[in-house]
Structures are given as structure tokens and as C-alpha cells.
Design a protein around this motif. Structure first.
Motif, PDB file in Angstrom:
ATOM      1  N   ILE A 139       0.836  -1.200   0.000  1.00 46.13           N
ATOM      2  CA  ILE A 139       0.000   0.000   0.000  1.00 46.13           C
ATOM      3  C   ILE A 139       0.868   1.246   0.000  1.00 46.13           C
ATOM      4  O   ILE A 139       0.631   2.199  -0.760  1.00 46.13           O
ATOM      5  CB  ILE A 139      -0.950  -0.006   1.216  1.00 46.13           C
ATOM      6  N   ALA A 140       1.902   1.258   0.850  1.00 42.49           N
ATOM      7  CA  ALA A 140       2.796   2.413   0.919  1.00 42.49           C
ATOM      8  C   ALA A 140       3.486   2.660  -0.411  1.00 42.49           C
ATOM      9  O   ALA A 140       3.643   3.807  -0.842  1.00 42.49           O
ATOM     10  CB  ALA A 140       3.824   2.202   2.028  1.00 42.49           C
ATOM     11  N   ALA A 141       3.898   1.584  -1.076  1.00 47.78           N
ATOM     12  CA  ALA A 141       4.585   1.728  -2.365  1.00 47.78           C
ATOM     13  C   ALA A 141       3.651   2.322  -3.416  1.00 47.78           C
ATOM     14  O   ALA A 141       4.065   3.156  -4.227  1.00 47.78           O
ATOM     15  CB  ALA A 141       5.116   0.371  -2.826  1.00 47.78           C
ATOM     16  N   ILE A 142       2.392   1.926  -3.402  1.00 47.22           N
ATOM     17  CA  ILE A 142       1.432   2.459  -4.373  1.00 47.22           C
ATOM     18  C   ILE A 142       1.151   3.934  -4.097  1.00 47.22           C
ATOM     19  O   ILE A 142       1.130   4.766  -5.007  1.00 47.22           O
ATOM     20  CB  ILE A 142       0.133   1.639  -4.341  1.00 47.22           C
ATOM     21  N   LEU A 143       0.955   4.273  -2.825  1.00 49.23           N
ATOM     22  CA  LEU A 143       0.668   5.665  -2.476  1.00 49.23           C
ATOM     23  C   LEU A 143       1.846   6.581  -2.813  1.00 49.23           C
ATOM     24  O   LEU A 143       1.658   7.749  -3.149  1.00 49.23           O
ATOM     25  CB  LEU A 143       0.334   5.780  -0.987  1.00 49.23           C
ATOM     26  N   ALA A 144       3.062   6.032  -2.705  1.00 51.12           N
ATOM     27  CA  ALA A 144       4.253   6.847  -2.949  1.00 51.12           C
ATOM     28  C   ALA A 144       4.726   6.786  -4.393  1.00 51.12           C
ATOM     29  O   ALA A 144       5.709   7.452  -4.747  1.00 51.12           O
ATOM     30  CB  ALA A 144       5.378   6.399  -2.021  1.00 51.12           C
ATOM     31  N   ALA A 145       4.052   5.994  -5.242  1.00 45.52           N
ATOM     32  CA  ALA A 145       4.493   5.862  -6.635  1.00 45.52           C
ATOM     33  C   ALA A 145       4.443   7.217  -7.346  1.00 45.52           C
ATOM     34  O   ALA A 145       3.501   7.993  -7.149  1.00 45.52           O
ATOM     35  CB  ALA A 145       3.612   4.852  -7.368  1.00 45.52           C
ATOM     36  N   PRO A 146       5.451   7.534  -8.162  1.00 46.77           N
ATOM     37  CA  PRO A 146       5.462   8.827  -8.868  1.00 46.77           C
ATOM     38  C   PRO A 146       4.234   9.055  -9.740  1.00 46.77           C
ATOM     39  O   PRO A 146       3.818  10.200  -9.940  1.00 46.77           O
ATOM     40  CB  PRO A 146       6.741   8.747  -9.712  1.00 46.77           C
ATOM     41  N   ASP A 147       3.650   7.971 -10.262  1.00 43.46           N
ATOM     42  CA  ASP A 147       2.490   8.140 -11.141  1.00 43.46           C
ATOM     43  C   ASP A 147       1.165   7.900 -10.421  1.00 43.46           C
ATOM     44  O   ASP A 147       0.125   7.731 -11.069  1.00 43.46           O
ATOM     45  CB  ASP A 147       2.600   7.198 -12.338  1.00 43.46           C
ATOM     46  N   ALA A 148       1.184   7.878  -9.085  1.00 42.32           N
ATOM     47  CA  ALA A 148      -0.053   7.654  -8.328  1.00 42.32           C
ATOM     48  C   ALA A 148      -1.048   8.775  -8.599  1.00 42.32           C
ATOM     49  O   ALA A 148      -0.709   9.959  -8.527  1.00 42.32           O
ATOM     50  CB  ALA A 148       0.251   7.575  -6.838  1.00 42.32           C
ATOM     51  N   ARG A 149      -2.266   8.409  -8.932  1.00 44.32           N
ATOM     52  CA  ARG A 149      -3.324   9.369  -9.184  1.00 44.32           C
ATOM     53  C   ARG A 149      -4.504   9.040  -8.263  1.00 44.32           C
ATOM     54  O   ARG A 149      -4.777   7.866  -8.003  1.00 44.32           O
ATOM     55  CB  ARG A 149      -3.778   9.317 -10.656  1.00 44.32           C
ATOM     56  N   THR A 150      -5.179  10.070  -7.773  1.00 47.86           N
ATOM     57  CA  THR A 150      -6.239   9.858  -6.789  1.00 47.86           C
ATOM     58  C   THR A 150      -7.558  10.457  -7.267  1.00 47.86           C
ATOM     59  O   THR A 150      -7.585  11.401  -8.056  1.00 47.86           O
ATOM     60  CB  THR A 150      -5.872  10.499  -5.444  1.00 47.86           C
ATOM     61  N   ARG A 151      -8.640   9.880  -6.752  1.00 47.99           N
ATOM     62  CA  ARG A 151      -9.969  10.442  -6.974  1.00 47.99           C
ATOM     63  C   ARG A 151     -10.812  10.163  -5.737  1.00 47.99           C
ATOM     64  O   ARG A 151     -10.822   9.039  -5.224  1.00 47.99           O
ATOM     65  CB  ARG A 151     -10.619   9.841  -8.205  1.00 47.99           C
ATOM     66  N   ALA A 152     -11.477  11.189  -5.247  1.00 47.99           N
ATOM     67  CA  ALA A 152     -12.305  11.071  -4.051  1.00 47.99           C
ATOM     68  C   ALA A 152     -13.769  11.247  -4.411  1.00 47.99           C
ATOM     69  O   ALA A 152     -14.116  11.904  -5.394  1.00 47.99           O
ATOM     70  CB  ALA A 152     -11.889  12.108  -3.007  1.00 47.99           C
ATOM     71  N   ALA A 153     -14.628  10.662  -3.586  1.00 43.06           N
ATOM     72  CA  ALA A 153     -16.064  10.780  -3.809  1.00 43.06           C
ATOM     73  C   ALA A 153     -16.796  10.590  -2.494  1.00 43.06           C
ATOM     74  O   ALA A 153     -16.330   9.872  -1.601  1.00 43.06           O
ATOM     75  CB  ALA A 153     -16.548   9.746  -4.824  1.00 43.06           C
ATOM     76  N   ALA A 154     -17.925  11.257  -2.355  1.00 40.15           N
ATOM     77  CA  ALA A 154     -18.801  11.059  -1.207  1.00 40.15           C
ATOM     78  C   ALA A 154     -19.618   9.791  -1.438  1.00 40.15           C
ATOM     79  O   ALA A 154     -20.199   9.602  -2.506  1.00 40.15           O
ATOM     80  CB  ALA A 154     -19.711  12.263  -1.022  1.00 40.15           C
ATOM     81  N   LEU A 155     -19.662   8.918  -0.427  1.00 37.65           N
ATOM     82  CA  LEU A 155     -20.391   7.659  -0.532  1.00 37.65           C
ATOM     83  C   LEU A 155     -21.672   7.725   0.294  1.00 37.65           C
ATOM     84  O   LEU A 155     -21.897   8.669   1.051  1.00 37.65           O
ATOM     85  CB  LEU A 155     -19.510   6.500  -0.062  1.00 37.65           C
ATOM     86  N   ALA A 156     -22.487   6.709   0.174  1.00 38.65           N
ATOM     87  CA  ALA A 156     -23.739   6.651   0.921  1.00 38.65           C
ATOM     88  C   ALA A 156     -23.461   6.629   2.421  1.00 38.65           C
ATOM     89  O   ALA A 156     -22.447   6.094   2.876  1.00 38.65           O
ATOM     90  CB  ALA A 156     -24.528   5.404   0.507  1.00 38.65           C
ATOM     91  N   GLY A 157     -24.377   7.218   3.175  1.00 35.35           N
ATOM     92  CA  GLY A 157     -24.247   7.203   4.623  1.00 35.35           C
ATOM     93  C   GLY A 157     -23.238   8.188   5.165  1.00 35.35           C
ATOM     94  O   GLY A 157     -22.849   8.099   6.330  1.00 35.35           O
ATOM     95  N   GLY A 158     -22.773   9.113   4.343  1.00 34.70           N
ATOM     96  CA  GLY A 158     -21.821  10.112   4.808  1.00 34.70           C
ATOM     97  C   GLY A 158     -20.377   9.682   4.740  1.00 34.70           C
ATOM     98  O   GLY A 158     -19.486  10.417   5.175  1.00 34.70           O
ATOM     99  N   ALA A 159     -20.099   8.521   4.185  1.00 38.34           N
ATOM    100  CA  ALA A 159     -18.711   8.058   4.076  1.00 38.34           C
ATOM    101  C   ALA A 159     -18.006   8.784   2.933  1.00 38.34           C
ATOM    102  O   ALA A 159     -18.639   9.322   2.024  1.00 38.34           O
ATOM    103  CB  ALA A 159     -18.669   6.550   3.837  1.00 38.34           C
ATOM    104  N   THR A 160     -16.689   8.800   3.001  1.00 39.39           N
ATOM    105  CA  THR A 160     -15.867   9.381   1.943  1.00 39.39           C
ATOM    106  C   THR A 160     -14.884   8.333   1.458  1.00 39.39           C
ATOM    107  O   THR A 160     -14.182   7.714   2.265  1.00 39.39           O
ATOM    108  CB  THR A 160     -15.088  10.607   2.449  1.00 39.39           C
ATOM    109  N   GLY A 161     -14.840   8.103   0.148  1.00 40.90           N
ATOM    110  CA  GLY A 161     -13.926   7.115  -0.424  1.00 40.90           C
ATOM    111  C   GLY A 161     -12.918   7.765  -1.342  1.00 40.90           C
ATOM    112  O   GLY A 161     -13.228   8.738  -2.036  1.00 40.90           O
ATOM    113  N   THR A 162     -11.709   7.245  -1.328  1.00 40.89           N
ATOM    114  CA  THR A 162     -10.642   7.731  -2.201  1.00 40.89           C
ATOM    115  C   THR A 162      -9.961   6.527  -2.841  1.00 40.89           C
ATOM    116  O   THR A 162      -9.588   5.580  -2.132  1.00 40.89           O
ATOM    117  CB  THR A 162      -9.597   8.542  -1.416  1.00 40.89           C
ATOM    118  N   VAL A 163      -9.825   6.540  -4.148  1.00 42.52           N
ATOM    119  CA  VAL A 163      -9.104   5.476  -4.827  1.00 42.52           C
ATOM    120  C   VAL A 163      -7.793   6.046  -5.356  1.00 42.52           C
ATOM    121  O   VAL A 163      -7.761   7.148  -5.903  1.00 42.52           O
ATOM    122  CB  VAL A 163      -9.942   4.847  -5.966  1.00 42.52           C
ATOM    123  N   VAL A 164      -6.708   5.315  -5.128  1.00 44.14           N
ATOM    124  CA  VAL A 164      -5.374   5.705  -5.585  1.00 44.14           C
ATOM    125  C   VAL A 164      -4.900   4.641  -6.569  1.00 44.14           C
ATOM    126  O   VAL A 164      -4.862   3.453  -6.224  1.00 44.14           O
ATOM    127  CB  VAL A 164      -4.380   5.824  -4.409  1.00 44.14           C
TER     128      VAL A 164
END
Length: 250
Positions: A139-164
Motif C-alpha cells: 500500500i505504501a509503495a502504491i501511495l508513494a508511486a510517482p504516477d499515483a493518481r487519486t480520486r475522491a467521492a462522497a459515498l452513501a451514509g456520509g462516508a468518503t472514499g478515495t481510490v489511488v
């Protein structure tokens, strides 16, 4: 609470430091504010990286030391050292009944079985720790990858999700905050979206509202991800409508 106040809450929200009322207000604001969503996403990823950076791997010899101590450390006598010294006068020895001796012999006979059980428990814990460590490192290697790209979204029930997503590593990580528990006997399952065909990407921990999940399998040509509620243990194909769909960052 003003709009300016809400714009300043990204850091506290990323660290789960907002009280319930302010968190709810910020999440409503987050759904319509792209700048705050991006900043929050970046702060959450940074917080995860910092947490992983200060994690400590126990020394390899720790397991052997613990297992040796299990069979050699004796329990303190009731009353401490003074009581033990009085016990050496012989009076207590004369009062020791044959039933007490029998209990001591039984305990000694059981020690071998107890030690085996403790050893098996230690082995299981060590295996789980190693597996978790490997997952954390990936997980750390993916988050620190130079080409890591992220997108966040509000989910049902007030949750927040982020995909990297790291295309160079062909891997993705899903980070979620405030996820409600699934119904009893159910679990959240992640899916890669291959042009409408869902491919399993592993299960979330139903007991945790906040977690980082390494999505199982390669990203490959997937354009997004989905989350469904499935029976405990997961399904080969989705059996319910998605509770969330997210496009992968380009």
C-alpha cells in the motif's frame, strides 16, 4: 459556520478530528466543493504515508525470546517475597495436603499441552503480522508511486472514499472514512469495472469504518471500481446493486 470555516476543515477532517456536527457539515460541503475534495484526498493520502513511515517492525529474535519465556517465567507467589520467605519455614509444607500436591502434578502434566497451544497461537499471530506487514508495504509503495493518481467521492451514509491508482505498478488502493457497517452476515466487496463487467478486487473489513484496502488483482484495463454488499466470504459475481461506483483517475 461560514463557508470560509468549512474550507479550513480539510486537515482536521483528514485526521478524523472533527466532532460529529462539524464532520457532517463538512461532508455536505465536500460533496459540492472540488477544491476541498482534492485537498482532503491529498491530506488523507499524506496521513497514511506518515503513519506507515513511523511503523516499526519488531526484531526477528523477539518471537524466540517470547517462546522461551513462556516456559521459564514463574508466577509470583501471593503476598510477594516476604510471604515466600515465611513459606520456607516448613510449616506451610507440613500443611500442604495431598489434594494440593495432586493439583500441582496435574498442572505440571498440563504444562506441555499449554506450551504447545501458546506456541501455535504465537505462530498464528506471527503469520498474520507478516501478512499485514507485506500488505502495508505494498500500500505504501502504491501511495508513494510517482504516477499515483487519486480520486475522491462522497459515498452513501456520509462516508468518503478515495481510490489511488498506480498504472506503473498496475495496482490500486481504496481508502474509506466513515463507512457504515454492513448488515449482519454481510460484507462489502470491491470490484474492478472492466467496461461494465465486474471483477472481484477483494473484501473490506466489516468491523472497520476507516481503512485502507489493497485491491486484489491487477488494474489492467479497468476504468473504475464498484462496491456491493455480499454474503460473508464474498461472491464470484455481484449479487446486489452497487452501493457505490467510482471512475478511476485518468
Amino acid at each position: 459556520m461560514t463557508a470560509t470555516d468549512l474550507h479550513r476543515m480539510t486537515g482536521a477532517y483528514a485526521l478524523h478530528a472533527l466532532p460529529d456536527g462539524e464532520r457532517d457539515a463538512f461532508e455536505r460541503h465536500l460533496a459540492g466543493c472540488e477544491a476541498c475534495a482534492q485537498e482532503t484526498d491529498e491530506l488523507v493520502a499524506t496521513a497514511v504515508r506518515l503513519g506507515l513511515a513511523v511503523s516499526v517492525t519488531p526484531p526477528a529474535a523477539l518471537r524466540e525470546r517470547v517462546l522461551r519465556r513462556i516456559t521459564t517465567v514463574r508466577q509470583e507467589q501471593p503476598g510477594g517475597p516476604a510471604e515466600s520467605r515465611r513459606g520456607r519455614t516448613g510449616l506451610r509444607a507440613r500443611r500442604l495436603s495431598r489434594w494440593t500436591l495432586a493439583a500441582c502434578l496435574a498442572a505440571a502434566a498440563a504444562l506441555g499441552g499449554t506450551t504447545v497451544w501458546q506456541h501455535e497461537r504465537a505462530e498464528d499471530a506471527l503469520s498474520r503480522a507478516r501478512q499485514a506487514e507485506r500488505g502495508t508495504e505494498e500500500i505504501a509503495a502504491i501511495l508513494a508511486a510517482p504516477d499515483a493518481r487519486t480520486r475522491a467521492a462522497a459515498l452513501a451514509g456520509g462516508a468518503t472514499g478515495t481510490v489511488v491508482v498506480s498504472r506503473s505498478r498496475d495496482k490500486a488502493v481504496f481508502l474509506v472514512s466513515g463507512m457504515t457497517s454492513p448488515p449482519g452476515g454481510k460484507v462489502y466487496q470491491l470490484w474492478f469495472d472492466d467496461d461494465g463487467a465486474m471483477r472481484s478486487a477483494g473484501l473490506m473489513d466489516p468491523a472497520r469504518a476507516d481503512q485502507a484496502v489493497l485491491m486484489r488483482g491487477a488494474v489492467d484495463t479497468a476504468s473504475g471500481m464498484g462496491i456491493t454488499i455480499e454474503p460473508s466470504g464474498g461472491s464470484k459475481r455481484p449479487t446486489s446493486a452497487p452501493v457505490a461506483l467510482m471512475d478511476f483517475p485518468s
